[in-house]
Design a protein around this motif. Structure first.
Motif, short mmCIF file in Angstrom:
data_model
loop_
_atom_site.label_atom_id
_atom_site.label_comp_id
_atom_site.label_asym_id
_atom_site.label_seq_id
_atom_site.Cartn_x
_atom_site.Cartn_y
_atom_site.Cartn_z
N THR A 131 0.81 -1.22 0.00
CA THR A 131 0.00 0.00 0.00
C THR A 131 0.84 1.26 0.00
OG1 THR A 131 -0.18 -0.17 2.39
CG2 THR A 131 -1.98 -1.11 1.10
N LYS A 132 2.16 1.09 -0.10
CA LYS A 132 3.01 2.28 -0.26
C LYS A 132 3.42 2.44 -1.72
CE LYS A 132 4.51 2.75 4.46
NZ LYS A 132 5.52 2.41 5.47
N LYS A 155 -1.60 1.30 -4.07
CA LYS A 155 -2.55 2.25 -3.46
C LYS A 155 -3.87 2.26 -4.22
CE LYS A 155 -0.32 6.04 -1.06
NZ LYS A 155 1.03 5.90 -0.79
N GLN A 156 -3.75 2.21 -5.56
CA GLN A 156 -4.98 2.22 -6.38
C GLN A 156 -5.84 0.98 -6.10
OE1 GLN A 156 -3.85 2.75 -10.48
NE2 GLN A 156 -3.00 4.78 -10.08
N GLU A 161 -7.57 1.54 -2.95
CA GLU A 161 -8.68 2.48 -3.15
C GLU A 161 -9.91 1.75 -3.69
OE1 GLU A 161 -7.30 5.77 -5.49
OE2 GLU A 161 -6.06 6.55 -3.84
N ALA A 162 -9.67 0.84 -4.63
CA ALA A 162 -10.80 0.07 -5.19
C ALA A 162 -11.45 -0.76 -4.09
CB ALA A 162 -10.31 -0.82 -6.32
N LEU A 163 -10.63 -1.30 -3.20
CA LEU A 163 -11.19 -2.08 -2.09
C LEU A 163 -12.00 -1.18 -1.15
CD1 LEU A 163 -8.46 -4.64 -0.94
CD2 LEU A 163 -10.82 -5.14 -1.58
N ILE A 164 -11.46 0.00 -0.87
CA ILE A 164 -12.18 0.94 0.01
C ILE A 164 -13.55 1.26 -0.59
CG2 ILE A 164 -12.18 3.34 0.87
CD1 ILE A 164 -9.14 3.04 1.29
N GLU A 202 -13.82 10.59 1.03
CA GLU A 202 -13.94 11.00 -0.37
C GLU A 202 -14.21 9.78 -1.25
OE1 GLU A 202 -10.79 14.41 -0.71
OE2 GLU A 202 -10.36 12.84 -2.20
N LEU A 203 -13.47 8.70 -0.95
CA LEU A 203 -13.60 7.49 -1.77
C LEU A 203 -14.92 6.77 -1.50
CD1 LEU A 203 -9.97 6.17 -1.23
CD2 LEU A 203 -10.92 6.86 -3.44
N ASN A 204 -15.35 6.79 -0.24
CA ASN A 204 -16.56 6.03 0.13
C ASN A 204 -17.17 6.63 1.40
OD1 ASN A 204 -18.49 4.20 0.89
ND2 ASN A 204 -17.14 2.41 0.91
#
Ligand code: CAO
Length: 415
Positions: A74-75, A80-81, A84-87, A114-116
């Protein structure tokens, strides 16, 4: 049969014990728990306290049943993307990193929202806001800072930590309740929220009777059910009470037959007031039932040492199981001191699913603790813990990644 948390997706960013306890419980209730780990290493407990070389430790397996494992760095920007999809596709993110680690990774509360906006972000930390909020914390630190250690042990010895993992597993349980509560509130608000369970707070919550006693001590200067009464002295703070009962019915651990050779040949015996006459009959001290020096709870308090000594003379003539059988007939509250060996072999615990035998492809069969909370419409089937990254491809495909994209991300070290 369906499960209580069917359809709930948990992004499990936890490690070691406190967080994994929480997410394992949610998985047992039917949530889809996706554990995110670093490729090549994974949760540090996979390799801690190993009993078989190169095989996931019991420490890890016993905290990560019924979960899926994906590896993501995740670094790494591409990793990270993926996160983000998982979030975006999960309901709850659970984490127990050191304070600030999630922010340093770029996943602040604001970014996650912001993402979810429906995402619940649940964290275990050692301490809540205050002087120690930035500290890393392990089990025994929490037991010490939460008031358990200063009130455990004997008056003439140092503070003692408990074998029960009240700091880690205890806080994980608190967090799980916070999560399902937040999920319930989300039904009406449509919004996620932050859930924090600090280990110090969790331990203190479990030690509340000692905060009760602190105030009793300050008001009266004495606590008559403590072993310090009547001959010892009380200081300013709640003292260690040995094996005295924490409630209003005096109790103590007493030797049973065989105690000289067996370190667990003991029984916990409670001199519950309503059955006092029966206790007197069982131990052959019938006269105590009517003697004003022994007949009432108040009269007994200064004589507890002598009383337990007399009861022990009786328990020492029986094994702990023989004593249990006799005492249960008279509804006298008592409990055997069970060793882990005895617990592991106890058929009734296997029958209820409290102890479960699980098969693991690398280690073979092992015992674990099953779900201690039984729901009649949501039974728990314990399935083995995942191997590191076992479900990466499966979860990535569910997120819409093609095989070629998955291979490319793996080659780039992102997953
Ligand atoms: N990809 C990339 N980096 C990752 C990662 C992933 N998939 N997963 C974790 N990391 C990184 C974290 O971002 C963190 O990096 P930084 O230090 O650069 O921010 C790093 O791994 C280490 O995380 P950590 O600090 O949480 O781990 P630690 O082993 O040093 O500390 C512990 C462990 C338990 C003391 C600490 O996590 C903690 O205090 N947690 C809160 C309290 C708690 O839960 N304690 C109970 C643990 S059970 O006894």
């Amino acid at each position: 049969m369906g499960k209580a948390l069917d359809g709930v997706r948990i992004l499990d960013f936890t490690h070691v014990q406190s967080g994994p306890t929480c997410t394992q419980l949610l998985a047992w209730f039917g949530a889809d728990v996706i554990k995110v780990e670093r490729a090549g290493a994974g949760d540090i407990t996979r390799e801690q306290l190993r009993d078989i070389p190169d095989v996931d430790s019991l420490y890890f397996t016993m905290l990560n049943h019924n979960k899926r494992s994906v590896t993501i760095d995740t670094k790494n920007p591409e990793g990270k993307q993926v996160l983000e999809a998982l979030i975006q596709s999960c309901d709850v993110l659970v984490e127990n990193f050191a304070p600030g680690a999630l922010d340093r990774m770029g996943f602040t509360w604001e970014r996650i929202q912001e993402l979810n906006p429906r995402m619940i972000v649940a964290s275990v930390k050692g301490f809540g806001p205050g002087p120690y909020e930035d500290c890393k914390v392990y089990e025994n630190v929490a037991q010490c800072a939460g008031g358990a250690a200063s009130t455990t042990g004997f008056d003439d010895g140092p503070p003692v930590v408990s074998g029960a993992q009240i700091g880690d597993s205890g806080t994980g349980l608190h967090l799980a309740l916070g999560i399902v509560t937040a999920l319930f509130q989300r039904v009406s608000t449509g919004r996620g929220q932050k859930v924090l369970a600090a280990m110090q707070d969790g331990v203190l919550n479990l030690c509340r009777v000692k905060l009760r006693d602190q105030q009793r001590l300050e008001r009266t200067g004495v606590m008559k059910e403590y072993p310090q009464y009547p001959n010892g002295t009380f200081g300013e703070a709640v003292p260690r009470a040995g094996n005295a009962s924490g409630g209003g019915q005096p109790g103590w651990i007493l030797k049973c037959k065989g105690w000289e050779a067996d370190p667990n040949a003991y029984i916990y015996f409670i001199t519950q007031a309503p059955v006092w006459a029966k206790i007197c009959n069982v131990i052959g001290k019938e006269e105590w039932a009517t003697d004003p020096d022994y007949a009432t709870p108040a009269a007994r308090l200064p004589r507890l040492k002598e009383i337990f000594g007399e009861i022990e003379r009786w328990t020492m003539s029986k094994t702990k199981f023989e004593a249990m059988e006799i005492l249960n007939k008279y509804d006298i509250p008592c409990g055997p001191i069970l060793s882990m060996k005895e617990i592991a072999e106890e058929p009734s615990l296997r029958k209820t699913g409290t102890i479960v035998e699980v098969d693991h492809p690398q280690r073979g069969k092992y015992l674990t603790v099953g779900n201690p909370i039984k729901l009649s419409d949501s039974p728990t089937e314990v399935t083995r813990s995942p191997l590191l990254g076992e479900h990466t491809n499966e979860v990535m495909a569910e997120l819409g990644y093609t095989s070629a994209q998955i291979d490319a991300l793996r080659a780039a070290g992102a997953i």
